[in-house]
Design an enzyme around this catalytic site. Structure first.
Site, PDB file in Angstrom:
ATOM      1  N   LYS A  51      37.203  42.109  41.602  1.00 44.09           N
ATOM      2  CA  LYS A  51      36.332  42.726  42.242  1.00 44.09           C
ATOM      3  C   LYS A  51      35.066  42.824  41.679  1.00 44.09           C
ATOM      4  O   LYS A  51      33.884  42.874  42.050  1.00 44.09           O
ATOM      5  CB  LYS A  51      36.960  44.034  42.595  1.00 44.09           C
TER       6      LYS A  51
ATOM      7  N   HIS B 114      41.124  43.886  39.496  1.00 45.76           N
ATOM      8  CA  HIS B 114      39.934  44.592  39.312  1.00 45.76           C
ATOM      9  C   HIS B 114      38.843  43.607  38.814  1.00 45.76           C
ATOM     10  O   HIS B 114      37.638  43.788  39.242  1.00 45.76           O
ATOM     11  CB  HIS B 114      40.025  45.832  38.428  1.00 45.76           C
TER      12      HIS B 114
END
Length: 395
Positions: free
Chosen positions: A280, A277
């Site tokens: 991202k 994550h």
């Protein structure tokens, strides 16, 4: 609805298997396909004992494509069912980075089926990770060469496959972009599993090196190629964090009041829960920079948890079947639950099970990608960000 279907299905597993004339693995595959409620996959086997299950499947599928509006999903999902074939003016030349993967392969077929010219780029890293982990897709996926040949046979349409590492083969990436001159590049070419990114220092470093370098290389390559290309990136809802905000999740940007009473609309604060994550979130910052500095046109789709396996295109030939991961690293939560429920083993619930998560079927992922492709930002527009989900669920 899913839990009720588990119970209904569990009592009929033995009856269904008795009617199957396949290998043990194909029996298990069929069990997974049936419980996952994809009428396209189920009907292709033409097994009479499943008529009642199919009716249940249709009802739940309708609910998934017409869910209650939990939060604002923007224009992408709301228009998804309206995507048809394209005319000459709308036909796009598109490169799909990571086109051999769980989301990339069905998206590539969907776009080709709709009349777009598709080039798949992949270094087959996901297949290599299968070897590393000692597991495999439940569905027997074929080589990229076999896949594209099968698609040519059933559709009459060509898809080009290029074996290339976006994070390492920079010169080859620039050359490919110059040769193909695509209208759009869809970026799936990232290590996608949060559990895998947390296993050890090797997987953490690989996830950062692959994901961040790949995104940066893509932006640089488009700039060096001196072409006006629309980037579509598949992000994640996880960039917003997995806490309880107590309010509606905005789409990418948030209104704030700075000291001195200054009102601004800024990128939503990042709150990653894993190395995956985090990459991202770093991607999101790269998109912002390259849009501002080089005027790149970018759409970032923050997607919920993807579930499902087959689409209307992948069921046309068994060689086109999409992968089905059910392990603890790559098996997305709903796919993993479906298989566990079908086999009668306890569900692997993380934490209290009280978390709310956003979900989307793989078929709708492909539709939303095409809508984003047909509605690009104009040069100079800020990065477009949409939350690409169908519904939210909690246990």
């Amino acid at each position: 609805s899913l839990i009720r279907t588990f119970r209904f299905f569990h009592t009929r597993v033995n009856t269904i298997i008795e009617h199957l004339q396949h290998s043990r693995k194909m029996k298990l595959l069929y069990v997974a396909a049936a419980i996952t409620l994809w009428n396209e996959s189920v009907s292709s086997f033409s097994v009479s004992p499943l008529s009642k299950l199919n009716s249940v499947s249709n009802g739940i599928r309708q609910k998934l494509v017409c869910p209650s509006r939990t939060f604002d999903r923007g224009s992408l999902y709301m228009a998804a069912d309206g995507v048809n074939g394209v005319d000459g003016d709308e036909k796009k030349k598109v490169i799909v980075l990571g086109g051999d993967g769980f989301c990339g392969w069905p998206t590539s077929l969907h776009l080709s089926d709709k009349g777009h010219d598709v080039v798949i780029v992949d270094n087959l890293s996901r297949r290599n990770i299968d070897i590393e982990l000692g597991c495999d897709s439940l569905t027997p996926i074929q080589s990229p060469e076999t896949r594209v040949q099968a698609w040519k046979e059933v559709s009459g349409k060509d898809i080009k496959f290029v074996n290339l590492d976006v994070a390492k083969d920079y010169d080859l990436l620039v050359q490919l972009i110059k040769e193909e001159e695509p209208d759009t590049i869809i970026h799936f070419a990232e290590q996608r599993a949060a559990p895998y990114s947390q296993k050890n220092s090797k997987t953490k470093r690989y996830t950062v090196d692959n994901n961040v370098s790949g995104s940066n290389n893509l932006c640089c390559a488009i700039t060096d190629a001196d072409l006006d290309i629309h980037i579509i990136h598949l992000g994640t809802m996880g960039v917003y964090g997995y806490g309880t905000s107590g309010g509606e999740i905005p789409e990418g940007y948030i209104d704030v009041t700075l000291p001195g009473g200054r009102d601004m609309n800024i990128l939503h604060p990042a709150y990653p829960g894993s190395v995956y994550h985090t990459t991202k979130c770093l991607d999101a910052l790269l998109w912002q920079f390259y849009q501002k500095n080089d005027q790149l046109r970018i759409t970032d789709l923050h997607q919920g948890v993807v579930w499902g396996t087959n689409t209307p295109q992948t069921v046309k030939d068994e060689r086109l079947v999409n992968r089905f991961d059910y392990d603890g690293d790559y098996g997305t939560v709903l796919n993993r639950f479906l298989l566990q429920g079908a086999m009668g083993v306890p569900l692997t619930v993380y934490g209290t099970g009280g978390q709310t998560r956003a979900f989307i079927h793989i078929t709708d992922t492909a539709k939303c990608i095409e809508i984003a492709m047909l509605n690009p930002p104009q040069k100079g527009d800020r990065v477009k960000i949409f939350n690409q989900v169908a519904e939210t669920r909690r246990i």
